[in-house]
Design a protein around this motif. Structure first.
Motif, mmCIF file in Angstrom:
data_model
loop_
_atom_site.group_PDB
_atom_site.id
_atom_site.type_symbol
_atom_site.label_atom_id
_atom_site.label_comp_id
_atom_site.label_asym_id
_atom_site.label_seq_id
_atom_site.Cartn_x
_atom_site.Cartn_y
_atom_site.Cartn_z
ATOM 1 N N ALA A 48 0.835 -1.200 0.000
ATOM 2 C CA ALA A 48 0.000 0.000 0.000
ATOM 3 C C ALA A 48 0.874 1.256 0.000
ATOM 4 O O ALA A 48 0.553 2.240 -0.680
ATOM 5 C CB ALA A 48 -0.934 -0.005 1.205
ATOM 6 N N VAL B 67 -10.777 7.963 -5.330
ATOM 7 C CA VAL B 67 -11.181 6.560 -5.471
ATOM 8 C C VAL B 67 -10.083 5.655 -4.921
ATOM 9 O O VAL B 67 -10.361 4.680 -4.209
ATOM 10 C CB VAL B 67 -11.503 6.227 -6.945
ATOM 11 N N PHE B 68 -8.834 5.973 -5.227
ATOM 12 C CA PHE B 68 -7.714 5.202 -4.700
ATOM 13 C C PHE B 68 -7.668 5.291 -3.172
ATOM 14 O O PHE B 68 -7.448 4.277 -2.492
ATOM 15 C CB PHE B 68 -6.399 5.706 -5.304
ATOM 16 N N GLY C 112 -10.230 3.125 -1.716
ATOM 17 C CA GLY C 112 -9.801 1.736 -1.844
ATOM 18 C C GLY C 112 -8.823 1.344 -0.751
ATOM 19 O O GLY C 112 -8.884 0.218 -0.232
ATOM 20 N N LEU C 113 -7.933 2.255 -0.389
ATOM 21 C CA LEU C 113 -6.998 1.963 0.705
ATOM 22 C C LEU C 113 -7.724 1.848 2.045
ATOM 23 O O LEU C 113 -7.330 1.045 2.899
ATOM 24 C CB LEU C 113 -5.907 3.025 0.777
ATOM 25 N N VAL D 296 -10.749 0.666 2.341
ATOM 26 C CA VAL D 296 -11.352 -0.673 2.268
ATOM 27 C C VAL D 296 -10.307 -1.740 2.599
ATOM 28 O O VAL D 296 -10.592 -2.695 3.333
ATOM 29 C CB VAL D 296 -11.983 -0.904 0.879
ATOM 30 N N VAL D 297 -9.098 -1.581 2.075
ATOM 31 C CA VAL D 297 -8.014 -2.523 2.369
ATOM 32 C C VAL D 297 -7.741 -2.546 3.868
ATOM 33 O O VAL D 297 -7.568 -3.621 4.461
ATOM 34 C CB VAL D 297 -6.738 -2.146 1.583
ATOM 35 N N ALA E 77 -6.506 -6.713 -2.734
ATOM 36 C CA ALA E 77 -7.283 -5.483 -2.869
ATOM 37 C C ALA E 77 -6.376 -4.283 -3.153
ATOM 38 O O ALA E 77 -6.792 -3.340 -3.825
ATOM 39 C CB ALA E 77 -8.111 -5.245 -1.611
ATOM 40 N N VAL E 78 -5.146 -4.304 -2.641
ATOM 41 C CA VAL E 78 -4.204 -3.220 -2.964
ATOM 42 C C VAL E 78 -3.890 -3.233 -4.455
ATOM 43 O O VAL E 78 -3.888 -2.190 -5.114
ATOM 44 C CB VAL E 78 -2.905 -3.350 -2.131
ATOM 45 N N ASP F 253 -6.937 -2.045 -6.304
ATOM 46 C CA ASP F 253 -7.091 -0.606 -6.113
ATOM 47 C C ASP F 253 -6.146 0.173 -7.025
ATOM 48 O O ASP F 253 -6.546 1.152 -7.662
ATOM 49 C CB ASP F 253 -6.825 -0.259 -4.649
ATOM 50 N N VAL G 161 -7.409 -0.093 -10.617
ATOM 51 C CA VAL G 161 -8.556 0.795 -10.839
ATOM 52 C C VAL G 161 -8.081 2.229 -11.009
ATOM 53 O O VAL G 161 -8.535 2.959 -11.892
ATOM 54 C CB VAL G 161 -9.587 0.664 -9.676
ATOM 55 N N PHE G 162 -7.141 2.653 -10.155
ATOM 56 C CA PHE G 162 -6.581 4.002 -10.295
ATOM 57 C C PHE G 162 -5.955 4.183 -11.677
ATOM 58 O O PHE G 162 -6.198 5.179 -12.344
ATOM 59 C CB PHE G 162 -5.531 4.261 -9.205
#
Length: 124
Positions: free
Chosen positions: A36, A71-72, A75-76, A78-79, A109-110, A113, A116-117
């Motif tokens: 991360a 968004v990133f 996501g972090l 969520v991680v 998930a990292v 994420d 996605v970014f």
């Protein structure tokens, strides 16, 4: 007749404490946090990709980055929640599978994420 029971009740195999319950969350933490940090470092450097861009290209890049960065960040978060959930599950044998799955999902998930970014940004 003896009124006392002759056998001692044993604890249920699902509810007794798992002796190695910490291993999966620990390994996941040791993988996830550096991943991360590296992902956040490269996401922070991303605006330099369009440092010499001008005009419309720069505007498109800035608009997409302004969307992709929050968004990133989400996501972090969520991680982090997934990783904390792996640690927070009760350390009983019945939760071993869920704990391992959460521990596997966190570093994955990292990567997701970051992907996605990278997909959201309109690169020059």
């Amino acid at each position: 007749m003896d009124p006392t029971p002759t056998h001692t009740p044993t604890p249920d195999a699902d509810t007794d404490r798992h002796p190695r319950a910490f291993v999966a969350p620990l390994v996941s933490t040791l993988l996830t946090l550096p991943m991360a940090a590296v992902a956040f470092f490269f996401v922070g450097l991303a605006p330099m990709a369009c440092g010499s861009c001008g005009g419309e290209v720069s505007d498109r890049f800035d608009a997409s980055y302004d969307l992709a960065f929050p968004v990133f960040g989400f996501g972090l978060v969520v991680v982090l929640v997934v990783l904390l959930s792996a640690w927070a599950l009760p350390w009983q044998r019945r939760n071993a599978a869920a704990r391992v799955w959460l521990a596997v999902i966190a570093p994955a998930a990292v990567v997701l994420d970051f992907a996605v970014f990278h997909g959201l940004v309109d690169w020059p």
